[in-house]
Design a protein around this motif. Structure first.
Motif, PDB file in Angstrom:
ATOM      1  N   LYS A 496     -53.913  -8.127  18.646  1.00  0.00           N
ATOM      2  CA  LYS A 496     -54.389  -7.361  17.486  1.00  0.00           C
ATOM      3  C   LYS A 496     -54.848  -8.279  16.356  1.00  0.00           C
ATOM      4  O   LYS A 496     -54.461  -8.112  15.204  1.00  0.00           O
ATOM      5  N   VAL A 497     -55.628  -9.259  16.694  1.00  0.00           N
ATOM      6  CA  VAL A 497     -56.156 -10.168  15.677  1.00  0.00           C
ATOM      7  C   VAL A 497     -57.309  -9.450  14.981  1.00  0.00           C
ATOM      8  O   VAL A 497     -58.288  -9.067  15.606  1.00  0.00           O
ATOM      9  N   ASP A 498     -57.152  -9.268  13.706  1.00  0.00           N
ATOM     10  CA  ASP A 498     -58.089  -8.444  12.944  1.00  0.00           C
ATOM     11  C   ASP A 498     -58.631  -9.289  11.788  1.00  0.00           C
ATOM     12  O   ASP A 498     -57.942  -9.507  10.799  1.00  0.00           O
ATOM     13  N   VAL A 499     -59.820  -9.804  11.937  1.00  0.00           N
ATOM     14  CA  VAL A 499     -60.358 -10.736  10.948  1.00  0.00           C
ATOM     15  C   VAL A 499     -61.135  -9.986   9.877  1.00  0.00           C
ATOM     16  O   VAL A 499     -62.048  -9.215  10.180  1.00  0.00           O
ATOM     17  N   LYS A 500     -60.737 -10.175   8.633  1.00  0.00           N
ATOM     18  CA  LYS A 500     -61.464  -9.588   7.510  1.00  0.00           C
ATOM     19  C   LYS A 500     -62.240 -10.704   6.818  1.00  0.00           C
ATOM     20  O   LYS A 500     -62.291 -11.825   7.297  1.00  0.00           O
ATOM     21  N   ASP A 501     -62.766 -10.360   5.664  1.00  0.00           N
ATOM     22  CA  ASP A 501     -63.606 -11.312   4.966  1.00  0.00           C
ATOM     23  C   ASP A 501     -62.882 -12.617   4.623  1.00  0.00           C
ATOM     24  O   ASP A 501     -63.220 -13.686   5.105  1.00  0.00           O
ATOM     25  N   SER A 502     -61.826 -12.501   3.803  1.00  0.00           N
ATOM     26  CA  SER A 502     -61.166 -13.724   3.365  1.00  0.00           C
ATOM     27  C   SER A 502     -59.714 -13.785   3.830  1.00  0.00           C
ATOM     28  O   SER A 502     -58.948 -14.611   3.388  1.00  0.00           O
ATOM     29  N   PHE A 503     -59.361 -12.861   4.705  1.00  0.00           N
ATOM     30  CA  PHE A 503     -57.992 -12.860   5.222  1.00  0.00           C
ATOM     31  C   PHE A 503     -58.011 -12.145   6.558  1.00  0.00           C
ATOM     32  O   PHE A 503     -59.028 -11.551   6.939  1.00  0.00           O
ATOM     33  N   SER A 504     -56.882 -12.204   7.259  1.00  0.00           N
ATOM     34  CA  SER A 504     -56.842 -11.584   8.578  1.00  0.00           C
ATOM     35  C   SER A 504     -55.437 -11.102   8.882  1.00  0.00           C
ATOM     36  O   SER A 504     -54.494 -11.404   8.140  1.00  0.00           O
ATOM     37  N   PHE A 505     -55.316 -10.384   9.956  1.00  0.00           N
ATOM     38  CA  PHE A 505     -54.017  -9.951  10.439  1.00  0.00           C
ATOM     39  C   PHE A 505     -53.911 -10.258  11.920  1.00  0.00           C
ATOM     40  O   PHE A 505     -54.905 -10.318  12.626  1.00  0.00           O
ATOM     41  N   PHE A 506     -52.686 -10.476  12.363  1.00  0.00           N
ATOM     42  CA  PHE A 506     -52.482 -10.598  13.795  1.00  0.00           C
ATOM     43  C   PHE A 506     -51.054 -10.217  14.128  1.00  0.00           C
ATOM     44  O   PHE A 506     -50.201 -10.086  13.234  1.00  0.00           O
ATOM     45  N   ASN A 507     -50.786 -10.023  15.386  1.00  0.00           N
ATOM     46  CA  ASN A 507     -49.455  -9.627  15.846  1.00  0.00           C
ATOM     47  C   ASN A 507     -48.899 -10.616  16.856  1.00  0.00           C
ATOM     48  O   ASN A 507     -49.660 -11.238  17.600  1.00  0.00           O
TER      49      ASN A 507
END
Ligand code: ADP
Ligand code: MG
Length: 586
Positions: A496-507
């Motif tokens: 669930k790597v979720d890349v946004k503009d200046s930050f991201s999320f992952f599990n």
């Protein structure tokens, strides 16, 4: 003579009415039943949910069909399985003293052979969802070529779910000399298209709020606990996959926060308020006009100039202080002859404000329930299916197809559909599977035990925030590689790597959390701190201690777990996610 007798109902139905404890006909019943009994007409009836529409068409239908014949004479189309079963049960109670009436429900997710068997025994009335109905027609399992009555129940909802083509196909299998009765809560453009196309100079009846004035806006309120405003907002959005809305907050701060949370949770949202530069505001508005933003979160002042015509919903995340302001807000929808809905999320203590607004706008609000997880899942599933169906085939896929066929060899059609839908839908449904009832009045609902409030992480997964994103040149694959290699993790440890503009999320799974956090303690790339934090963890708090003194990206300050309890485990909209980037203005 009872009031129901006055409508012209026969004795067997009156007896059933008495058994059901109905004393007075509702307004839509009073208007529709005599009309439908008296003549063979087409009818468009607009009435809100809960106004007794089932009986308004059910009684006349039962009275008019030829019970001596076993031919299918009446077809009722309704949007969901639940409604389909509900209508079937109602009709069965209405016809309890008409023993030879046979009502059969046809809907997906149950044995088609069994349903076909029931039809074969002779069903004068068929209640169906459009998808299964079409399927059964295609397989020759049901014959509707001799029906006299076709009822489209909750027409707006069916069209909202993308059933237009199915309905069209189904109707093409019915005789032209039949009566069509359309029931709907609202009259959006799509419904009038159906009425124009498939009905012959229909008579129209409208009941309830629609009568007061020429308003095309329906006002609804949802009572929730103070801390459930945000999850409630998300559910309202999830229940309307094609929503195009303005969400009003009271302050610039709340506006910004709600927009940020929505974006982070995967919605196409944007903020519009006075702290943004003119240039930023122009960009947001231009994305909104292009519908790249589906939820524009705005302050009253900033939204004053919005002149976008097809806004489907205005959502009052918080009520304004001034009643006058409410009128301005709701006026953003229902423009240019279209109908719109103004939703208000309120707490119990604000209910008197609703009364005051009702007096002011001279229109009644409908009390609505925040949709349950199951309802949302069903809507999303239909939406997904119709989206797949309506996706034009890209000729460029041709060259890859041989390889794809190879992989999918031996998977039959049914299996394939199940798998395809599960790919996108699985996470969404597991997210909502244990979600609680958000309606404050539903306190004794079995689902409201607070258990599994956030099942996003239920299988031990931990969600992280990392302060690098697209701006730093990452996409999800390269970020995944970077984190994995840096922390020395295995191939499948990150998801669930979720890349946004200046930050991201992952599990990751919980057992590598310590490793991740240790790796990224005081970790620098090209002189810049790369900062990882646990976004939320199942049952536990933030591991703030490990990250003390670290800088967080602007815009995330003050965002604590409680602000975004419900994570959207939904990939249904993921195809559109890329466009949210345009609205990351913070
Ligand atoms: P709608 O389709 O307009 O949403 P329903 O037909 O489902 O509404 O009716 C809502 C509820 O009201 C049902 O439980 C139904 O049995 C009940 N109901 C319908 N007509 C009457 C009536 N005349 N008197 C009392 N209850 C009624
Ligand atoms: Mg109904």
């Amino acid at each position: 003579m009872t009031k129901f007798e006055a409508l012209g109902l026969q004795q067997s139905l009156l007896d059933a009415v008495a058994d059901m404890g109905f004393e007075t006909p509702s307004e839509v019943q009073e208007k529709a039943i005599p009309l439908l009994l008296e003549d063979e007409i087409d009818l468009v009836a607009l009435a809100q949910t809960g106004t007794g529409k089932t009986a308004a068409f059910g009684f006349p239908l039962i009275q008019k069909i030829d019970t001596a014949s076993r031919t299918t004479q009446g077809l009722i189309l309704s949007p969901t399985r639940e409604l389909c079963l509900q209508i079937t049960n109602e009709l069965k109670s209405y016809s309890k003293y008409e023993k030879s009436v046979n009502v059969v429900a046809i809907y997906g997710g149950a044995s088609i052979t069994e349903q076909a068997r029931q039809i074969k025994r002779g069903a004068q009335i068929v209640v169906a969802t459009p998808g299964r109905m079409k399927d059964m027609i295609g397989r020759g399992l049901v014959n509707i070529s001799k029906i006299d009555y076709c009822i489209l129940d909750e027409a707006d909802e069916m069209l909202n779910m993308g059933f237009y083509e199915d309905i069209k196909d189904i109707l093409s299998n019915t005789p032209s000399e039949k009566s069509t009765w359309l029931f709907s809560a609202t009259m959006p453009k799509e419904v009038s298209v159906i009425a124009k196309k498939f009905m012959h100079s229909p008579q129209e009846i409208t009941v309830g709020t629609k009568n007061s004035g020429a308003s095309t806006v329906q006002h609804e309120y949802y009572v929730v606990g103070g801390r459930d405003r945000y999850p409630a907002l998300k559910r309202l959005a999830d229940a309307h996959p094609d929503i195009f809305s303005v969400v009003f907050c009271r302050t610039k701060r709340d506006t910004q926060k709600v927009a940020e949370n929505l974006i982070e949770d995967g919605y196409n949202a944007g903020a519009l308020h006075g702290d943004l530069s003119q240039n930023q505001r122009d960009l947001v508005m231009s994305s909104f006009r292009k519908k790249q933003i589906q939820m524009l979160v705005a302050t009253d002042v900033a939204a004053r100039g919005i002149d976008v015509d097809d806004i489907t919903h205005v959502i009052n995340y918080q009520l304004p202080d001034e009643i006058e302001t409410y009128t301005h807000r709701s006026g953003r929808t229902g423009r240019a002859g279209k109908s719109g809905i103004s939703m208000v999320i309120v707490t119990r203590s604000e209910l008197r404000k609703i009364k005051a607004i009702e007096r002011k706008i001279n229109q009644e609000f409908l009390t609505k329930k925040i949709p349950s997880g199951a309802e949302i899942c069903e809507i999303q599933l239909y939406h997904l299916a119709s989206k797949i169906k309506n996706t034009p085939v890209d000729s460029e896929v041709e060259e890859y197809l041989p390889a794809i066929y190879d992989v999918l060899q031996g998977v039959d059609r049914d299996e394939l559909i199940k798998k395809m839908v599960s790919v996108e839908f699985g996470r969404f449904s597991s997210y909502y599977s244990k979600s609680k009832d958000l309606n404050t009045s539903g306190a004794n609902d079995s689902r409201s035990d607070g258990r599994g409030r956030d099942s996003y992480n239920s299988n031990g997964a931990v969600r992280y925030f990392i302060n690098v994103g697209e701006k730093d040149g990452y996409d999800w694959m390269s970020l995944k590689d970077f984190i994995r290699d840096t922390a020395g993790l295995g191939r499948d440890d990150l998801f669930k790597v979720d890349v946004k503009d200046s930050f991201s999320f992952f599990n990751t799974e919980a057992d590598v959390t310590d490793r991740i956090l240790e790796t990224f303690t005081d970790f620098k790339v090209k002189g810049r701190f790369v900062n990882v934090e646990v976004s939320k963890s199942p049952g536990g708090g933030q591991r703030g201690g490990k990250n003390k003194g670290r800088r967080r990206d602007k815009g995330f300050q003050g965002k604590k777990r409680g602000d975004r309890k419900e994570k959207r485990g939904n990939a249904v909209h993921s195809g559109k996610r890329r466009s949210t980037r345009r609205s990351d203005f913070f």
